[in-house]
Design a protein around this motif. Sequence first.
Motif, mmCIF file in Angstrom:
data_model
loop_
_atom_site.group_PDB
_atom_site.id
_atom_site.type_symbol
_atom_site.label_atom_id
_atom_site.label_comp_id
_atom_site.label_asym_id
_atom_site.label_seq_id
_atom_site.Cartn_x
_atom_site.Cartn_y
_atom_site.Cartn_z
ATOM 1 N N VAL A 79 0.873 -1.178 0.000
ATOM 2 C CA VAL A 79 0.000 0.000 0.000
ATOM 3 C C VAL A 79 0.908 1.224 0.000
ATOM 4 C CG1 VAL A 79 -1.883 -1.138 1.239
ATOM 5 C CG2 VAL A 79 -0.127 0.063 2.528
ATOM 6 N N LEU A 80 0.344 2.390 -0.218
ATOM 7 C CA LEU A 80 1.155 3.598 -0.189
ATOM 8 C C LEU A 80 1.835 3.723 1.174
ATOM 9 C CD1 LEU A 80 -1.216 6.159 -1.942
ATOM 10 C CD2 LEU A 80 0.682 4.902 -2.930
ATOM 11 N N PRO A 81 3.121 4.076 1.192
ATOM 12 C CA PRO A 81 3.872 4.127 2.446
ATOM 13 C C PRO A 81 3.191 4.952 3.535
ATOM 14 C CG PRO A 81 5.343 4.387 0.584
ATOM 15 C CD PRO A 81 3.955 4.408 0.022
ATOM 16 N N SER A 82 2.536 6.043 3.147
ATOM 17 C CA SER A 82 1.922 6.911 4.145
ATOM 18 C C SER A 82 0.744 6.256 4.854
ATOM 19 C CB SER A 82 1.470 8.223 3.491
ATOM 20 O OG SER A 82 0.612 7.963 2.402
ATOM 21 N N TYR A 83 0.212 5.173 4.267
ATOM 22 C CA TYR A 83 -0.939 4.508 4.886
ATOM 23 C C TYR A 83 -0.629 3.082 5.311
ATOM 24 C CZ TYR A 83 -3.228 8.513 2.817
ATOM 25 O OH TYR A 83 -3.563 9.789 2.475
ATOM 26 N N SER A 84 0.622 2.650 5.163
ATOM 27 C CA SER A 84 0.971 1.279 5.518
ATOM 28 C C SER A 84 0.756 1.012 7.002
ATOM 29 C CB SER A 84 2.425 0.987 5.145
ATOM 30 O OG SER A 84 3.300 1.845 5.858
ATOM 31 N N ARG A 85 0.886 2.056 7.815
ATOM 32 C CA ARG A 85 0.680 1.879 9.251
ATOM 33 C C ARG A 85 -0.781 1.587 9.592
ATOM 34 N NH1 ARG A 85 0.865 7.194 8.095
ATOM 35 N NH2 ARG A 85 -0.775 8.559 8.944
ATOM 36 N N ASN A 86 -1.682 1.844 8.651
ATOM 37 C CA ASN A 86 -3.111 1.639 8.887
ATOM 38 C C ASN A 86 -3.586 0.244 8.504
ATOM 39 O OD1 ASN A 86 -3.166 4.340 9.591
ATOM 40 N ND2 ASN A 86 -3.994 5.021 7.640
ATOM 41 N N LYS A 87 -2.688 -0.608 8.008
ATOM 42 C CA LYS A 87 -3.114 -1.891 7.440
ATOM 43 C C LYS A 87 -3.945 -2.724 8.421
ATOM 44 C CE LYS A 87 -0.316 -4.311 4.945
ATOM 45 N NZ LYS A 87 0.898 -5.027 4.462
ATOM 46 N N ASN A 88 -3.578 -2.691 9.691
ATOM 47 C CA ASN A 88 -4.296 -3.492 10.685
ATOM 48 C C ASN A 88 -5.039 -2.641 11.704
ATOM 49 O OD1 ASN A 88 -3.091 -5.840 9.500
ATOM 50 N ND2 ASN A 88 -1.234 -5.427 10.667
ATOM 51 N N ALA A 89 -5.097 -1.342 11.451
ATOM 52 C CA ALA A 89 -5.677 -0.428 12.433
ATOM 53 C C ALA A 89 -7.179 -0.617 12.631
ATOM 54 C CB ALA A 89 -5.389 1.024 12.026
ATOM 55 N N TYR A 90 -7.847 -1.166 11.624
ATOM 56 C CA TYR A 90 -9.309 -1.264 11.690
ATOM 57 C C TYR A 90 -9.801 -2.702 11.821
ATOM 58 C CZ TYR A 90 -8.270 3.309 9.795
ATOM 59 O OH TYR A 90 -7.740 4.547 9.600
ATOM 60 N N ASP A 91 -8.887 -3.606 12.207
ATOM 61 C CA ASP A 91 -9.243 -5.017 12.273
ATOM 62 C C ASP A 91 -10.353 -5.298 13.282
ATOM 63 O OD1 ASP A 91 -7.414 -5.515 10.326
ATOM 64 O OD2 ASP A 91 -6.082 -6.768 11.534
ATOM 65 N N SER A 92 -10.358 -4.572 14.387
ATOM 66 C CA SER A 92 -11.397 -4.821 15.392
ATOM 67 C C SER A 92 -12.782 -4.472 14.844
ATOM 68 C CB SER A 92 -11.117 -4.019 16.666
ATOM 69 O OG SER A 92 -11.131 -2.617 16.400
ATOM 70 N N ILE A 93 -12.867 -3.413 14.040
ATOM 71 C CA ILE A 93 -14.158 -3.038 13.440
ATOM 72 C C ILE A 93 -14.529 -4.043 12.355
ATOM 73 C CG2 ILE A 93 -15.465 -1.219 12.298
ATOM 74 C CD1 ILE A 93 -13.494 0.811 13.385
ATOM 75 N N ILE A 94 -13.537 -4.470 11.580
ATOM 76 C CA ILE A 94 -13.783 -5.478 10.546
ATOM 77 C C ILE A 94 -14.331 -6.746 11.181
ATOM 78 C CG2 ILE A 94 -12.676 -7.005 8.868
ATOM 79 C CD1 ILE A 94 -10.734 -4.736 8.231
ATOM 80 N N ARG A 95 -13.741 -7.152 12.287
ATOM 81 C CA ARG A 95 -14.201 -8.367 12.977
ATOM 82 C C ARG A 95 -15.636 -8.191 13.467
ATOM 83 N NH1 ARG A 95 -10.130 -8.744 15.832
ATOM 84 N NH2 ARG A 95 -9.019 -10.250 14.538
ATOM 85 N N GLN A 96 -15.939 -7.024 14.015
ATOM 86 C CA GLN A 96 -17.304 -6.748 14.476
ATOM 87 C C GLN A 96 -18.292 -6.783 13.315
ATOM 88 O OE1 GLN A 96 -17.775 -2.848 16.203
ATOM 89 N NE2 GLN A 96 -19.975 -3.111 16.540
ATOM 90 N N ALA A 97 -17.908 -6.178 12.197
ATOM 91 C CA ALA A 97 -18.782 -6.154 11.023
ATOM 92 C C ALA A 97 -19.006 -7.560 10.482
ATOM 93 C CB ALA A 97 -18.181 -5.260 9.946
ATOM 94 N N SER A 98 -17.939 -8.360 10.487
ATOM 95 C CA SER A 98 -18.035 -9.735 10.010
ATOM 96 C C SER A 98 -19.011 -10.543 10.849
ATOM 97 C CB SER A 98 -16.651 -10.386 10.036
ATOM 98 O OG SER A 98 -16.720 -11.768 9.752
ATOM 99 N N GLN A 99 -18.910 -10.398 12.155
ATOM 100 C CA GLN A 99 -19.786 -11.134 13.057
ATOM 101 C C GLN A 99 -21.219 -10.644 12.972
ATOM 102 O OE1 GLN A 99 -17.803 -10.485 16.804
ATOM 103 N NE2 GLN A 99 -16.210 -12.020 16.403
ATOM 104 N N THR A 100 -21.389 -9.350 12.726
ATOM 105 C CA THR A 100 -22.734 -8.776 12.664
ATOM 106 C C THR A 100 -23.470 -9.178 11.394
ATOM 107 O OG1 THR A 100 -22.036 -6.855 13.978
ATOM 108 C CG2 THR A 100 -24.062 -6.616 12.681
ATOM 109 N N TYR A 101 -22.773 -9.168 10.260
ATOM 110 C CA TYR A 101 -23.443 -9.364 8.975
ATOM 111 C C TYR A 101 -23.087 -10.681 8.273
ATOM 112 C CZ TYR A 101 -24.563 -4.484 9.719
ATOM 113 O OH TYR A 101 -25.017 -3.307 10.255
ATOM 114 N N GLY A 102 -22.212 -11.483 8.893
ATOM 115 C CA GLY A 102 -21.908 -12.786 8.330
ATOM 116 C C GLY A 102 -21.080 -12.755 7.063
ATOM 117 N N VAL A 103 -20.261 -11.730 6.923
ATOM 118 C CA VAL A 103 -19.369 -11.615 5.767
ATOM 119 C C VAL A 103 -17.946 -11.932 6.221
ATOM 120 C CG1 VAL A 103 -18.490 -10.103 3.947
ATOM 121 C CG2 VAL A 103 -20.841 -9.861 4.747
#
Length: 290
Positions: A79-103
């Motif tokens: 990813v662009l170097p300026s955003y590489s630090r964000n690669k795992n920053a939203y994993d907790s929300i992704i996990r919540q969304a996955s559990q909520t909507y079954g994706v």
Amino acid sequence: MKINVHVLGRYGISSLLLAGCCHFVYAGQTIYQLRDSNGSTLLTNKKSRYNHLQVEKKTYYPDSNIHSYSNWGSSEASVLPSYSRNKNAYDSIIRQASQTYGVSEGLIKAVMHTESGFNVHARSPVGAQGLMQLMPATARRFNVSNAYDPQQNIMAGAKYLAWLLKRFNGNTSLALAGYNAGEGNVSKYGGIPPFRETQDYVRRVTSRYQNLYTEGLSTNSISPSPASSQGRIIASSDNYSTGSTTAANIQAAKYQRQIIAQADGSFTDAPAGSYATANATASAKIYLSE
């Protein structure tokens, strides 16, 4: 041909009065074709303002998310170097969304990777916004008040993916095509639309999903690491045997099992010297509560 353009409402062009026919596409809206008293055709998305006119035809143009996206580097993983630090920053929300909507967690992250490169402030030339690049009409559809808020954006993007997967009977490729080009275009063409952007998009997300995120959100390192280095040991067992009886390893290996309190408050019972990769891990997670 004379065309009178009336600018009304927040959408910019609300109606066109013309003495002939005109090709008109307005994404995410229903366009009504009305007949004026002088025989002219009126096209509008504001039918309530012209209730005195006869409706000759109405056409719904589904919202489309088609927009040019960046490769975010020369490889699937980069990813662009300026955003590489964000690669795992939203994993907790992704996990919540996955559990909520079954994706699948991995599918949500692959879409995010391709759509925004983990740039929470991303905005496309056609107005797609945030991590999951929600079009304004899609954001309204899923009650998003701030498309740049990671929580709202990811949850809405996952909910839309879940809706698309249900509509297309679990076909991931068609769901991704619908996410990019609008579900109406997928139905219209009976498959992935013949748009180069959409076809490339489906390939890109699918490749990232299969090669980077098929195991979910695991980002463990490949190098070995003693379990004691992961956190504070709060309990330990006697040496135990793996029970291996293969010809190559008659003598069973011995490990000491430990319960380790990690810095983030979670616990693990990974044996000392265990290995973990992106595709496999020898660690076993346990969860304790009072």
